[in-house]
Design an enzyme around this catalytic site. Structure first.
Site, PDB file in Angstrom:
ATOM      1  N   ASP A  86       3.612  21.539  35.719  1.00 48.02           N
ATOM      2  CA  ASP A  86       3.220  21.234  34.345  1.00 48.02           C
ATOM      3  C   ASP A  86       2.134  22.219  33.910  1.00 48.02           C
ATOM      4  OD1 ASP A  86       0.893  20.252  35.644  1.00 48.02           O
ATOM      5  OD2 ASP A  86       1.800  18.277  35.796  1.00 48.02           O
ATOM      6  N   ASP A  88      -1.511  22.653  31.645  1.00 48.64           N
ATOM      7  CA  ASP A  88      -2.665  21.988  31.059  1.00 48.64           C
ATOM      8  C   ASP A  88      -3.433  22.968  30.178  1.00 48.64           C
ATOM      9  OD1 ASP A  88      -2.031  19.697  32.479  1.00 48.64           O
ATOM     10  OD2 ASP A  88      -3.314  20.227  34.165  1.00 48.64           O
ATOM     11  N   ASP A 170     -12.759  21.705  40.903  1.00 50.99           N
ATOM     12  CA  ASP A 170     -12.886  21.477  42.336  1.00 50.99           C
ATOM     13  C   ASP A 170     -12.834  22.760  43.155  1.00 50.99           C
ATOM     14  OD1 ASP A 170     -10.194  21.891  41.789  1.00 50.99           O
ATOM     15  OD2 ASP A 170      -9.540  19.928  42.484  1.00 50.99           O
TER      16      ASP A 170
END
Length: 473
Positions: A86, A88, A170
């Site tokens: 996907d 983002d 992260d």
């Protein structure tokens, strides 16, 4: 001669120094941004591989005066020549501002507000740049970022710049931003270099970042398995000690993480990483306890590994997979062991003992990973079929094949025997039976013998007998 020896010595010591420098570089902490622009000529991401709908969202944000970038895993995967699952988008627009720009947009989340923009079946997730919790005062709604005493983030709606956002992500390889205007990749955390070297590095102090969100430890295991990356030394060091913190995470969230780990095409490698980092026990405590037991008389680990390999193979063949089958395989031996204990201690028959064992095992498992009812019910049915598959006499075999869970139950039976459980060739019999014609099937059933004695049908009391009894009274 002396020159030759000198050159040889310089090569040895030179390579040693270079190795030390590489090691030092690979263990450095990323605590500040250092912006780098990777041009299209260098990163070579084909524009045709970019998602049209994600580009539409980014362009709409930019036309409205905001920033808009394709970010995270999609850029990482494109740089690795992989197909993103996907796309983002990240922006400096606040969630409410971004949602107002799109007709089919809705705000989701409280702990971490996002905007979902829908294009038919496609969904583009839009996130506002996040900042450190001590970086800003309360936002317009009084929702300052909030952490508990252990350091875990309870609310994360403090907004900032793209540089702030990069430091809040992260791993360095996930902090890469693609700008549709100039087609450059913006790198703020040396993620592009780590990507080239196959290194997974946590941004900031790893221990603090894991305490903020313990699920990041599972993400480290998943990305290492998926990308075939090595986890940087300082990023890996705190994981084993902090693994018990996963037990504080909501079981529903951990169930979703387990599906990402074990049903994304790299299950067997993810399992190896989970075991290596002591992360499997918080997810499957009953199973890990059995794996570490000295008295286990069952091929539990081989069954788990074969089930995971089977899942990876099916996904590679673009076949469907279901969490019900995977959980049924992983939890089968804990359930079977508990069933045997109930039969021995409480003198329960096999089927009621299995039902009670299933209740107990699943009840304990949902404390770690909340299995929805739409999966727990098929799990029970697959387990019950394991007791019915050995009973093939008469027309039972034909009736069993008509059951909706037959195929899944047969697959589990096959895995059990292939993993080393002695079932007397039962799975091969069912394989041959499914491929046989009707005369051959009848012959196979007859060769089994009578098996269980059939129950005598109960005689119904006739009306004449009933009338005689009434007249005698």
């Amino acid at each position: 001669m002396l020159k030759t020896i000198s050159n040889a010595l310089s090569k040895v010591f030179g390579s040693s120094t270079e190795s030390v420098n590489d090691s030092a570089e690979n263990t450095q902490l990323i605590t500040a941004v250092e912006k780098k622009l990777i041009s299209e000529d260098e990163h070579k991401i084909p524009r045709r591989h970019l998602d049209d709908n994600a580009l539409k969202v980014a362009y709409r944000l930019q036309d409205a005066g905001f920033e808009g970038y394709l970010v995270g895993g999609c850029i990482r995967d494109l740089l690795l020549k992989k197909r993103p699952k996907d796309f983002d988008v990240a922006t400096d627009a606040h969630p409410e501002e971004a949602a107002d720009l799109f007709r089919r947009a809705r705000l989701i989340g409280r702990r971490f507000k996002l905007v979902h923009v829908r294009f038919g079946r496609d969904l583009i997730e839009v996130a506002t740049f996040r900042a450190s919790h001590d970086n800003q005062a309360e936002n317009a709604e009084g929702e300052q970022g909030k952490q508990c005493d252990s350091g875990m983030i309870l609310r994360d709606n403090v907004y900032g710049t793209i540089e702030d956002d990069a430091l809040r992500r992260d791993f360095t390889v996930n902090a890469l931003y693609y700008c549709p205007k100039d087609h450059c990749v913006y790198d703020f955390a040396n993620g592009y270099d780590d990507l080239q070297k196959g290194i997974l590095r946590m941004i900031g102090d790893p221990e603090d970042r894991y305490k903020e969100d313990p699920v990041r430890m599972l993400r480290a295991a998943r990305f290492a398995a998926k990308l075939d990356f090595s986890i940087e030394q300082q990023s890996e060091a705190p994981i084993r000690a902090l693994a018990p913190m996963l037990k504080r995470i909501a079981p529903a969230r951990l169930f979703d993480e387990v599906l990402k780990l074990l049903q994304s095409g790299h299950a067997i490698e993810s399992y190896k990483q989970l075991q290596r980092l002591d992360l499997f026990e918080p997810l499957f405590p009953q199973v890990q306890k059995l794996l570490q037991s000295d008295n286990l008389n069952a091929p539990l680990e081989r069954l788990i590994e074969n089930a995971l390999k089977n899942t990876d193979r099916r996904l590679a063949q673009r076949k469907s997979v279901t969490p019900a089958f995977l959980f049924a395989a992983i939890l089968w031996y804990p359930t079977q062991l508990r069933m045997q204990q109930l039969m021995k201690e409480n003198k329960m028959p096999p089927v009621p003992a299995l039902h009670e064992a299933a209740n107990q095992v699943l009840a304990e498992q949902v404390r770690s990973t909340a299995i929805p009812r739409r999966f727990s019910t098929p799990i029970r049915e697959i387990w019950e079929m394991q007791l019915r598959l050995p009973r093939r006499q008469g027309n039972r075999a034909a009736r069993l094949m008509e059951q909706p869970r037959f195929r899944a139950a047969y697959d589990l039976l096959l895995l059990r025997e292939n993993s080393g459980e002695d079932l007397g060739g039962l799975s091969q019999w069912w394989t041959d039976f499914q491929n046989a014609n009707e005369p051959s099937k009848n012959s196979m059933v007859k060769s089994l013998g009578k098996g269980d004695k059939p129950r005598k049908p109960r005689r119904r009391r006739s009306n004449s007998n009933k009338s005689r009894q009434e007249s005698s009274q």
